[in-house]
Design a protein around this motif. Structure first.
Motif, PDB file in Angstrom:
ATOM      1  N   ALA A  29    -106.014  20.607  12.952  1.00  0.00           N
ATOM      2  CA  ALA A  29    -105.775  19.181  13.112  1.00  0.00           C
ATOM      3  C   ALA A  29    -105.631  18.499  11.758  1.00  0.00           C
ATOM      4  CB  ALA A  29    -106.902  18.545  13.904  1.00  0.00           C
ATOM      5  N   SER A  30    -104.650  17.640  11.653  1.00  0.00           N
ATOM      6  CA  SER A  30    -104.411  16.910  10.409  1.00  0.00           C
ATOM      7  C   SER A  30    -105.362  15.719  10.302  1.00  0.00           C
ATOM      8  CB  SER A  30    -102.962  16.414  10.360  1.00  0.00           C
ATOM      9  OG  SER A  30    -102.746  15.614   9.214  1.00  0.00           O
ATOM     10  N   VAL A  31    -105.832  15.456   9.080  1.00  0.00           N
ATOM     11  CA  VAL A  31    -106.706  14.295   8.860  1.00  0.00           C
ATOM     12  C   VAL A  31    -105.946  13.168   8.166  1.00  0.00           C
ATOM     13  CG1 VAL A  31    -108.802  15.685   8.791  1.00  0.00           C
ATOM     14  CG2 VAL A  31    -107.537  15.229   6.670  1.00  0.00           C
ATOM     15  N   ARG A  53     -94.981  20.359  20.109  1.00  0.00           N
ATOM     16  CA  ARG A  53     -95.292  21.476  20.997  1.00  0.00           C
ATOM     17  C   ARG A  53     -94.449  22.732  20.752  1.00  0.00           C
ATOM     18  NH1 ARG A  53     -96.795  18.081  26.577  1.00  0.00           N
ATOM     19  NH2 ARG A  53     -98.959  17.686  25.935  1.00  0.00           N
ATOM     20  N   PRO A  54     -93.156  22.640  20.468  1.00  0.00           N
ATOM     21  CA  PRO A  54     -92.403  23.868  20.166  1.00  0.00           C
ATOM     22  C   PRO A  54     -92.951  24.600  18.941  1.00  0.00           C
ATOM     23  CG  PRO A  54     -90.899  22.091  20.725  1.00  0.00           C
ATOM     24  CD  PRO A  54     -92.250  21.472  20.568  1.00  0.00           C
ATOM     25  N   ARG A  55     -93.455  23.855  17.942  1.00  0.00           N
ATOM     26  CA  ARG A  55     -94.019  24.491  16.742  1.00  0.00           C
ATOM     27  C   ARG A  55     -95.335  25.192  17.080  1.00  0.00           C
ATOM     28  NH1 ARG A  55     -93.964  21.694  10.901  1.00  0.00           N
ATOM     29  NH2 ARG A  55     -91.788  22.147  11.338  1.00  0.00           N
ATOM     30  N   GLY A 111    -103.222  13.106  15.192  1.00  0.00           N
ATOM     31  CA  GLY A 111    -102.514  13.498  16.404  1.00  0.00           C
ATOM     32  C   GLY A 111    -101.648  14.720  16.180  1.00  0.00           C
ATOM     33  N   TYR A 112    -101.346  14.992  14.905  1.00  0.00           N
ATOM     34  CA  TYR A 112    -100.531  16.149  14.559  1.00  0.00           C
ATOM     35  C   TYR A 112    -101.407  17.210  13.879  1.00  0.00           C
ATOM     36  CZ  TYR A 112     -96.253  13.647  15.749  1.00  0.00           C
ATOM     37  OH  TYR A 112     -95.258  12.983  16.417  1.00  0.00           O
ATOM     38  N   LYS A 132     -98.575  15.590  21.277  1.00  0.00           N
ATOM     39  CA  LYS A 132     -97.296  15.228  20.673  1.00  0.00           C
ATOM     40  C   LYS A 132     -96.212  16.187  21.164  1.00  0.00           C
ATOM     41  CE  LYS A 132     -99.243  12.027  18.108  1.00  0.00           C
ATOM     42  NZ  LYS A 132     -99.008  10.586  18.371  1.00  0.00           N
ATOM     43  N   THR A 133     -95.339  15.682  22.004  1.00  0.00           N
ATOM     44  CA  THR A 133     -94.324  16.561  22.593  1.00  0.00           C
ATOM     45  C   THR A 133     -93.376  17.141  21.551  1.00  0.00           C
ATOM     46  OG1 THR A 133     -92.908  14.642  23.074  1.00  0.00           O
ATOM     47  CG2 THR A 133     -94.407  15.360  24.820  1.00  0.00           C
TER      48      THR A 133
END
Length: 346
Positions: free
Chosen positions: A311-313, A222-224, A317-318, A218-219
């Motif tokens: 990883a989130s469930v 990416r900064p986070r 993807g986040y 997830k672009t």
């Protein structure tokens, strides 16, 4: 009267002969002489090829090679064979074919997501004439590496995923020279200044960006993620990045085709300089080819206090981010329970 008649007959024969020769020549030069059904085909003439080799490679696409041979000789193509990629279109005449064979076309070379220089060399060799060994040797040449402050661990950093224009028969060394030129162009004074402000070199940015790239597709996230790793660096913590463990396993086994979806505690002790659970600091080089969004995420990280993420469930993807170990443990347990439920063993 007889002389006039003779002259008239001779003139008629001459005119008819000239007409026939002209018509025959026209047929050979300007009438369609292709035999493929596609709209166009590509013909690749290797470096050092002579006319015989060129004819051999053209034969599958030319209806009447004898007529082509005649026109090619007329236009002096046998003495001026070029190597490269050439395009023939359906219905071309011999005149058109010879003209096309004098003008090699540009090849748009692209690459991304390569984990090793060897794999990148293989990818490039599928698009241009040099084979993978020639490309690999060019990029690992000792003089080239020393001149540019590189080594075999970090040379992958100079490849910025994009589309580049080459002639198909461009040599491996010329490909290398263009890539290092493009790398220097990418690292503008603005990007370099941002790296310096973070206390990183461009090569270190690439190494960290490769981890960020592997952590999330997830672009916008990416900064986070980059901010988390930079927070760890600033606190003197180990990066403890799972993608570096996965890379270590693949590198030690030599099997980069294996798919590893889960990292176990036993994997965290693997003795590899790329294992950021075992060794502090950044790995010796990138663990993959980071794309531009990952590099710019490191150069423009989100400012926050997060130290952990998992990883989130619920938002697949986040990731879920945390400031304290306790918060992180709650997120981790949710993820472990989901993994067990899904039956993911490796």
């Amino acid at each position: 009267m007889k002389l006039r008649r003779f002259i008239a007959i001779f003139s008629l024969i001459f005119i008819l002969g000239g007409t026939y020769y002209g018509y025959n020549a026209y047929q050979k030069i300007y009438v369609a002489n292709t035999k493929f059904t596609q709209k166009e085909v590509a013909v690749y003439i290797p470096s050092g090829s002579d006319y015989d080799k060129a004819k051999e490679l053209l034969t599958p696409y030319v209806e009447d090679m004898e007529k082509f041979d005649w026109v090619a000789g007329l236009k002096k193509y046998p003495e001026n064979v070029k190597s490269g990629k050439f395009i023939l279109t359906q219905g071309m005449s011999n005149n058109d074919i010879v003209g096309s064979m004098r003008n090699p076309v540009i090849v748009h070379v692209s690459f991304n997501n390569q984990e090793t220089l060897q794999r990148l060399a293989g990818r490039l060799s599928q698009q241009i004439e040099p084979d993978s060994l020639q490309i690999l040797n060019a990029f690992t040449d000792k003089a080239f590496l020393e001149e540019n402050g590189l080594n075999e661990d970090n040379v992958l950093s100079i490849f910025i995923p994009n589309s580049y224009e080459f002639y198909w028969n461009t040599s491996a060394t010329k490909v290398r020279d263009k890539m290092i030129k493009e790398y220097r162009k990418f690292w503008t004074p603005e990007r370099t200044a941002k790296a310096e402000a973070l206390g990183l070199t461009p090569l270190q940015v690439s190494a960290l960006a490769s981890i960020v790239h592997k952590e999330t597709v997830k672009t916008d996230e990416r900064p986070r993620v980059a901010g988390v790793y930079l927070n760890r660096v600033n606190k003197g913590m180990k990066l403890e990045a799972d993608p570096t463990v996965i890379y270590s396993i693949k590198k030690q086994s030599g099997d980069f085709d294996q798919v590893i979806k889960r990292v176990f505690f036993k994997d965290l002790v693997i003795d590899s300089p790329y294992n950021t659970y075992k060794y502090a600091g950044l790995p010796p080089g990138p663990i993959a080819m980071p794309d531009i969004t990952a590099i710019d995420a490191v150069l423009n990280p989100e400012k926050h206090n997060y130290i952990y993420f998992c990883a989130s469930v619920t938002n697949f993807g986040y990731h879920e981010f945390a400031v304290t170990p306790a918060q992180h443990e709650v997120n981790r347990q949710k993820y472990v329970a989901w993994v067990e439920k899904m039956g993911i063993k490796r």
